[in-house]
Write an enzyme that holds these catalytic residues in place. Structure first.
Site, short mmCIF file in Angstrom:
data_model
loop_
_atom_site.label_atom_id
_atom_site.label_comp_id
_atom_site.label_asym_id
_atom_site.label_seq_id
_atom_site.Cartn_x
_atom_site.Cartn_y
_atom_site.Cartn_z
CG ASP A 27 -1.89 1.06 1.12
OD1 ASP A 27 -1.84 1.89 0.05
OD2 ASP A 27 -2.67 1.07 2.08
CB CYS A 75 -4.71 6.56 -2.80
SG CYS A 75 -3.05 7.19 -2.63
CD GLU A 114 -7.35 4.17 -1.12
OE1 GLU A 114 -6.14 3.22 -1.33
OE2 GLU A 114 -6.91 5.22 -0.61
#
Length: 159
Positions: free
Chosen positions: A48, A75, A118
């Site tokens: 992430d 993101c 996302e």
């Protein structure tokens, strides 16, 4: 937060019959060593990264590892596009290991009524050798079918 995540992992490890843990730090420093230690184990990597995406060293470490499945949480898909391209590039001196290909993409709306979302992308290794073998088999089958069709046409015209 890390202590809570570690406690959660300890509880769920028994349920999943797996070893789960979280590491906090820069991926380009942690991943190469971690992937060397987990060599030979069936592992799934979940990354992430920040908006800028993964560092080139982290991409290189993932590509040269024996990880078969990668979950990438993004993101900002536009900013991470270069990571997606690097993960899927053909094997070369700069990109060792088989490429990853996206198998499933799931948009998640964490921020209702805004344009932000996302992306969760499931990448899996793409074995070039297996793909070539399958293409050769498909070509052989296709040529066999074509040969049989041609033989039928010749027998019909000769009657």
């Amino acid at each position: 937060m890390i202590k809570q995540l570690s406690r959660f992992c300890m509880q769920k490890s028994v349920y999943f019959h797996a070893i789960l843990f979280f590491l906090l730090g820069r991926a380009e420093f942690l991943l190469p060593e971690l992937l060397k230690k987990s060599s030979g184990l069936k592992s799934v990597a979940v990354v992430d990264p920040p908006r800028a995406g993964l560092h080139a060293k982290a991409i290189s470490a993932l590509r040269s590892s024996d990880i078969e499945t990668l979950v990438y949480v993004s993101c900002d898909a536009k900013a991470a596009m270069s990571n997606f391209i690097d993960l899927g590039r053909m094997t070369s001196n700069a990109y060792k290991g088989e490429p990853f290909v996206p198998k499933k993409i799931i948009p998640v709306d964490l921020f209702p009524h805004t344009k932000h979302f996302e992306l969760i992308i499931l990448f899996e290794r793409y074995s070039l050798k297996k793909a070539l073998e399958l293409d050769l088999i498909k070509d052989d089958v296709a040529s066999d079918i074509t040969d049989k069709d041609e033989n039928k046409q010749f027998s019909k015209t000769s009657v």
